[in-house]
Design a protein around this motif. Structure first.
Motif, PDB file in Angstrom:
ATOM      1  N   LYS A 183      81.360  57.909  29.757  1.00  0.00           N
ATOM      2  CA  LYS A 183      80.745  56.827  30.528  1.00  0.00           C
ATOM      3  C   LYS A 183      81.430  55.507  30.137  1.00  0.00           C
ATOM      4  CE  LYS A 183      76.131  55.169  31.558  1.00  0.00           C
ATOM      5  NZ  LYS A 183      74.728  55.249  31.190  1.00  0.00           N
ATOM      6  N   ILE A 184      81.863  54.732  31.121  1.00  0.00           N
ATOM      7  CA  ILE A 184      82.540  53.462  30.859  1.00  0.00           C
ATOM      8  C   ILE A 184      81.514  52.335  30.910  1.00  0.00           C
ATOM      9  CG2 ILE A 184      84.305  51.856  31.658  1.00  0.00           C
ATOM     10  CD1 ILE A 184      85.767  54.274  32.850  1.00  0.00           C
ATOM     11  N   ASN A 185      81.561  51.466  29.898  1.00  0.00           N
ATOM     12  CA  ASN A 185      80.608  50.364  29.790  1.00  0.00           C
ATOM     13  C   ASN A 185      81.311  49.056  30.157  1.00  0.00           C
ATOM     14  OD1 ASN A 185      78.828  48.376  28.994  1.00  0.00           O
ATOM     15  ND2 ASN A 185      78.197  49.461  27.152  1.00  0.00           N
ATOM     16  N   PHE A 186      80.853  48.452  31.243  1.00  0.00           N
ATOM     17  CA  PHE A 186      81.462  47.207  31.718  1.00  0.00           C
ATOM     18  C   PHE A 186      80.608  45.977  31.400  1.00  0.00           C
ATOM     19  CE2 PHE A 186      83.445  50.352  34.540  1.00  0.00           C
ATOM     20  CZ  PHE A 186      84.783  50.016  34.363  1.00  0.00           C
ATOM     21  N   ARG A 187      79.617  46.103  30.528  1.00  0.00           N
ATOM     22  CA  ARG A 187      78.701  44.987  30.270  1.00  0.00           C
ATOM     23  C   ARG A 187      79.402  43.746  29.747  1.00  0.00           C
ATOM     24  NH1 ARG A 187      74.082  47.871  26.794  1.00  0.00           N
ATOM     25  NH2 ARG A 187      75.947  48.641  25.799  1.00  0.00           N
TER      26      ARG A 187
ATOM     27  N   ILE B 109      82.762  42.934  30.132  1.00  0.00           N
ATOM     28  CA  ILE B 109      84.054  42.628  30.755  1.00  0.00           C
ATOM     29  C   ILE B 109      84.123  41.169  31.186  1.00  0.00           C
ATOM     30  CG2 ILE B 109      83.517  43.295  33.132  1.00  0.00           C
ATOM     31  CD1 ILE B 109      86.636  44.587  31.691  1.00  0.00           C
ATOM     32  N   GLU B 110      83.017  40.627  31.666  1.00  0.00           N
ATOM     33  CA  GLU B 110      82.993  39.217  32.080  1.00  0.00           C
ATOM     34  C   GLU B 110      83.247  38.296  30.892  1.00  0.00           C
ATOM     35  OE1 GLU B 110      79.754  36.993  34.294  1.00  0.00           O
ATOM     36  OE2 GLU B 110      79.812  38.911  35.373  1.00  0.00           O
TER      37      GLU B 110
ATOM     38  N   GLU C 176      84.813  39.018  28.110  1.00  0.00           N
ATOM     39  CA  GLU C 176      86.208  39.171  27.702  1.00  0.00           C
ATOM     40  C   GLU C 176      87.128  38.395  28.640  1.00  0.00           C
ATOM     41  OE1 GLU C 176      89.518  42.645  26.902  1.00  0.00           O
ATOM     42  OE2 GLU C 176      87.410  43.213  27.038  1.00  0.00           O
ATOM     43  N   HIS C 177      86.821  38.433  29.931  1.00  0.00           N
ATOM     44  CA  HIS C 177      87.622  37.695  30.913  1.00  0.00           C
ATOM     45  C   HIS C 177      87.520  36.187  30.659  1.00  0.00           C
ATOM     46  CE1 HIS C 177      89.706  36.812  34.607  1.00  0.00           C
ATOM     47  NE2 HIS C 177      88.700  36.064  35.014  1.00  0.00           N
TER      48      HIS C 177
ATOM     49  N   SER D 142      78.204  34.734  24.854  1.00  0.00           N
ATOM     50  CA  SER D 142      78.459  36.075  24.318  1.00  0.00           C
ATOM     51  C   SER D 142      77.392  36.476  23.304  1.00  0.00           C
ATOM     52  CB  SER D 142      79.839  36.135  23.659  1.00  0.00           C
ATOM     53  OG  SER D 142      80.844  35.849  24.594  1.00  0.00           O
TER      54      SER D 142
END
Length: 183
Positions: A3-7, A9-10, A12-13, A86
């Protein structure tokens, strides 16, 4: 299947964008200063000698970084905003997972103190990797506050705040307490 966790990503961007902005400043700020210097010379080139004192004053300010400090301030303010967002985001995720009743917003005081206390005492999870990182964040907070509350005028920062974040002679020899970014 994993399962990929994108929580995050914002976040980090946003950090990547701040890093790019700082890189652009490092690359282009000297050119901006030199371009402004040429512009000032052009403005004063036909002025009588008695009016050229204004040029010396403006050039002195330029050499001191006064007209360009807004560029630096925006990078510092942006970096602090990403850090605060963060820490708050991560605290909410851990709070929910641990079913903690108190939130970071329930505590009082400056953000860094509240966040450190909340992570250590409520979530039982370390917010900072090590003491030098926490020290650098305290320095960043002081500089951020100097820009936010005094327009970057260090002379207007209360002496107790400056003293709280000045490295001791012993610690200054061991590690850099300044804000840095990896190469």
């Amino acid at each position: 299947m994993a399962k990929i966790n994108f929580r995050f990503i914002e976040l980090e961007h946003e950090l990547h964008l701040i890093e790019r902005y700082i890189s652009m400043l490092e690359l282009h700020l000297p050119d901006i200063v030199e371009s402004e210097r040429k512009h000032l010379y052009h403005l004063y080139e036909n002025s009588p000698p008695e009016e050229r004192g204004g040029l010396e004053f403006l050039e002195h300010d330029l050499d001191q970084g006064i007209p360009t400090r807004a560029f630096v301030a925006s990078a510092i303010m942006g970096l602090w905003a990403v850090y605060e967002t963060s820490a708050t985001t991560v605290s909410r995720i851990i709070q929910k997972a641990k079913q903690a009743r108190l939130s970071l917003d329930d505590l009082r005081g400056d953000f860094l103190h509240r966040a450190s206390s909340y992570f250590d005492d409520i979530l039982r999870f370390s917010l900072h990797v090590d003491k030098p990182t926490e020290t650098r964040l305290h320095h960043l907070a002081t500089v951020r506050n100097a820009f936010a509350h005094t327009g970057g005028r260090i002379a207007h920062v209360p002496p107790t705040r400056k003293r709280d974040h000045e490295p001791s002679p012993r610690s200054a020899n061991r590690s850099s307490a300044g804000v840095s970014r990896p190469n």
